[in-house]
Design a protein around this motif. Structure first.
Motif, short mmCIF file in Angstrom:
data_model
loop_
_atom_site.label_atom_id
_atom_site.label_comp_id
_atom_site.label_asym_id
_atom_site.label_seq_id
_atom_site.Cartn_x
_atom_site.Cartn_y
_atom_site.Cartn_z
N ARG A 1 -10.93 -22.19 10.07
CA ARG A 1 -9.52 -21.42 10.45
C ARG A 1 -9.69 -19.93 9.96
NH1 ARG A 1 -4.93 -21.62 13.32
NH2 ARG A 1 -6.09 -19.64 13.39
N LEU A 2 -10.34 -19.54 9.07
CA LEU A 2 -10.60 -18.04 8.86
C LEU A 2 -11.25 -17.34 9.71
CD1 LEU A 2 -11.15 -18.46 4.97
CD2 LEU A 2 -8.99 -17.63 6.08
N ALA A 3 -12.22 -17.99 10.48
CA ALA A 3 -13.06 -17.43 11.41
C ALA A 3 -11.93 -17.25 12.67
CB ALA A 3 -14.06 -18.50 11.83
N GLN A 4 -11.17 -18.31 12.84
CA GLN A 4 -10.23 -18.16 13.93
C GLN A 4 -9.36 -17.13 13.75
OE1 GLN A 4 -8.80 -22.33 13.97
NE2 GLN A 4 -10.44 -23.18 15.43
N ASP A 5 -9.05 -16.71 12.63
CA ASP A 5 -7.99 -15.55 12.42
C ASP A 5 -8.77 -14.29 12.78
OD1 ASP A 5 -6.28 -17.54 11.13
OD2 ASP A 5 -6.60 -16.79 9.18
N CYS A 6 -10.01 -14.55 12.54
CA CYS A 6 -10.89 -13.31 12.76
C CYS A 6 -10.83 -12.86 14.25
CB CYS A 6 -12.44 -13.32 12.25
SG CYS A 6 -12.70 -13.21 10.69
N GLN A 7 -10.84 -13.76 15.11
CA GLN A 7 -10.65 -13.89 16.71
C GLN A 7 -9.41 -13.17 16.82
OE1 GLN A 7 -11.70 -17.41 18.57
NE2 GLN A 7 -11.22 -16.61 20.61
N THR A 8 -8.29 -13.81 16.22
CA THR A 8 -6.86 -13.30 16.66
C THR A 8 -6.93 -11.69 16.21
OG1 THR A 8 -5.90 -15.39 16.03
CG2 THR A 8 -4.56 -13.41 15.82
N VAL A 9 -7.54 -11.31 15.16
CA VAL A 9 -7.53 -10.08 14.74
C VAL A 9 -8.26 -9.19 15.74
CG1 VAL A 9 -8.53 -8.10 13.21
CG2 VAL A 9 -7.31 -10.24 12.35
N LEU A 10 -9.34 -9.69 16.34
CA LEU A 10 -9.96 -8.96 17.35
C LEU A 10 -9.10 -8.86 18.72
CD1 LEU A 10 -13.66 -10.51 16.98
CD2 LEU A 10 -12.88 -7.87 16.39
N ASP A 11 -8.57 -9.99 19.00
CA ASP A 11 -7.77 -10.12 20.24
C ASP A 11 -6.57 -8.98 20.23
OD1 ASP A 11 -9.29 -12.19 21.20
OD2 ASP A 11 -7.79 -13.68 20.67
N THR A 12 -5.86 -9.06 18.97
CA THR A 12 -4.65 -8.26 18.92
C THR A 12 -5.23 -6.43 18.92
OG1 THR A 12 -3.71 -9.89 17.46
CG2 THR A 12 -2.61 -7.92 17.35
N ALA A 13 -6.42 -6.52 18.10
CA ALA A 13 -7.07 -5.25 18.45
C ALA A 13 -7.46 -4.59 19.59
CB ALA A 13 -7.91 -4.99 17.08
N GLY A 14 -7.56 -5.36 20.57
CA GLY A 14 -8.08 -5.21 21.76
C GLY A 14 -9.46 -5.21 21.82
N SER A 15 -10.16 -5.85 21.04
CA SER A 15 -11.65 -5.53 21.00
C SER A 15 -12.14 -6.96 21.67
CB SER A 15 -12.09 -5.78 19.34
OG SER A 15 -13.60 -5.81 19.45
N GLU A 16 -12.86 -6.68 22.68
CA GLU A 16 -13.73 -7.62 23.47
C GLU A 16 -14.87 -8.04 22.73
OE1 GLU A 16 -14.39 -6.48 27.39
OE2 GLU A 16 -12.11 -6.37 27.83
N ARG A 17 -15.82 -7.04 22.17
CA ARG A 17 -16.84 -7.51 21.56
C ARG A 17 -16.83 -6.46 20.37
NH1 ARG A 17 -20.65 -10.24 24.44
NH2 ARG A 17 -22.28 -9.40 23.18
N ALA A 18 -17.76 -6.99 19.21
CA ALA A 18 -17.78 -6.17 17.87
C ALA A 18 -18.93 -6.67 17.15
CB ALA A 18 -16.58 -6.44 17.09
N VAL A 19 -19.34 -5.78 16.33
CA VAL A 19 -20.36 -6.02 15.13
C VAL A 19 -19.34 -6.73 14.05
CG1 VAL A 19 -21.92 -5.62 13.44
CG2 VAL A 19 -22.25 -4.70 15.68
N LEU A 20 -19.56 -7.86 13.57
CA LEU A 20 -18.74 -8.54 12.38
C LEU A 20 -19.91 -8.13 10.97
CD1 LEU A 20 -16.89 -11.62 12.19
CD2 LEU A 20 -18.47 -11.04 10.20
N LEU A 21 -19.15 -7.51 10.11
CA LEU A 21 -19.83 -7.35 8.82
C LEU A 21 -18.99 -8.06 7.76
CD1 LEU A 21 -21.41 -6.02 6.41
CD2 LEU A 21 -19.98 -3.82 6.70
N GLY A 22 -19.49 -9.15 7.18
CA GLY A 22 -18.90 -10.17 6.32
C GLY A 22 -19.65 -10.19 5.00
N HIS A 23 -18.80 -9.88 4.12
CA HIS A 23 -19.44 -10.16 2.71
C HIS A 23 -18.83 -11.23 1.83
CE1 HIS A 23 -21.13 -8.38 -0.98
NE2 HIS A 23 -20.06 -8.71 -1.72
#
Length: 274
Positions: free
Chosen positions: A82-104
């Motif tokens: 679910r938290l990963a799906q939230d990341c996808q929502t954030v990318l969608d809303t930010a208009g980002s089609e592709r990104a590098v993900l840095l997770g700590h």
């Protein structure tokens, strides 16, 4: 997909998930998209100082995770997926089609899961102080932390902070310790958020699909990390053929904060080679 196709300007906006969580999101800088996902604490503020450095070269996207700070909880169960799906929502809303993900830390587990769900959205995956699956050390550590949380929230915050940094660094930056105590999870709602996030990380296991992740992967760790020990980065590296592993000699678990120059240099250099 949730969110809008428009690309919002730098600043704050809200990303709304399909179960009603409203996620405070911050965008700054210009360049290739870099999504920063924090750990158990789940705050965008974890990245405050180094986000400014990254924003010189990247369009940096970060957010407060569901139930954290001003971000609302939503109705869905809190799982790593679910938290990963939230990341996808954030990318969608930010208009980002592709990104590098840095997770700590926990953010690395979230990143691995997003990479499994939508590999086409990630140009690269950076796993910072993270792990592959549950192990006895971390199970014992987080079960102990939960017991402390129930009895004494400020002691929970204190022990977490004392374990997260090299002692000499924390002594020289004592305001970090004081700030952590001031934000201790005192309310029943805050405690429940911590419990469900720890339960989510207990359940995470990427061992069945880690080797199949197709994007370039960088594994970062610190040899003196007492929360996610260095042997867990070795385990990640063994499970991900072709991943690069870089270990700092010191920095504790929060080495992105205690070793910002080394951390940002390693990240920027690796992304520059993609």
């Amino acid at each position: 997909m949730s969110g809008t196709a428009s690309n919002p300007p730098n600043g704050e906006f809200q990303a709304v998930t399909n179960d009603g969580a409203v996620l405070r999101t911050v965008v700054q800088g210009e360049g290739p998209d870099l999504l920063l996902v924090s750990g158990l604490g789940g705050t965008a503020a974890f990245w405050d100082d180094i986000a400014a450095t990254f924003a010189r070269s990247f369009r940096v996207i970060r957010f407060d995770q569901r139930g954290i700070g001003p971000s609302t909880r939503g109705s869905a169960a809190c799982t790593i997926e679910r938290l990963a799906q939230d990341c996808q929502t954030v990318l969608d809303t930010a208009g980002s089609e592709r990104a590098v993900l840095l997770g700590h830390s926990t953010g690395g587990c979230i990143g691995q899961t997003l990479a499994r769900l939508v590999p086409e959205r990630l140009d690269g995956l950076i796993l910072s102080g993270s792990w592959l699956k549950q192990n006895r050390y971390m199970a014992a550590l987080f079960d102990t932390r939960l017991a402390i949380l129930d009895q004494h929230p400020r002691a929970y915050a204190a022990t977490a902070t004392l374990m997260a940094y090299p002692p000499a660094w924390l002594e020289a930056h004592w305001q970090v310790y004081e700030a952590a105590l001031a934000k201790a999870p005192e309310t029943a709602e805050e405690k429940q958020t911590v419990r469900e996030r720890i339960a989510a990380l207990h359940a995470f296991d990427g061992s069945e699909w880690a080797a199949s992740l197709p994007m370039p992967i960088l594994i970062l760790g610190a040899r003196d990390d007492m929360i996610v020990p260095a042997f867990l980065q070795d385990q990640l590296s063994s499970a991900m053929p072709g991943a690069r592993k870089t270990m700092l000699e010191s920095g504790g678990h929060f080495f992105p904060i205690s070793r910002p120059d080394a951390f940002t240099a390693n990240v920027a250099e690796w992304i520059g080679e993609l």
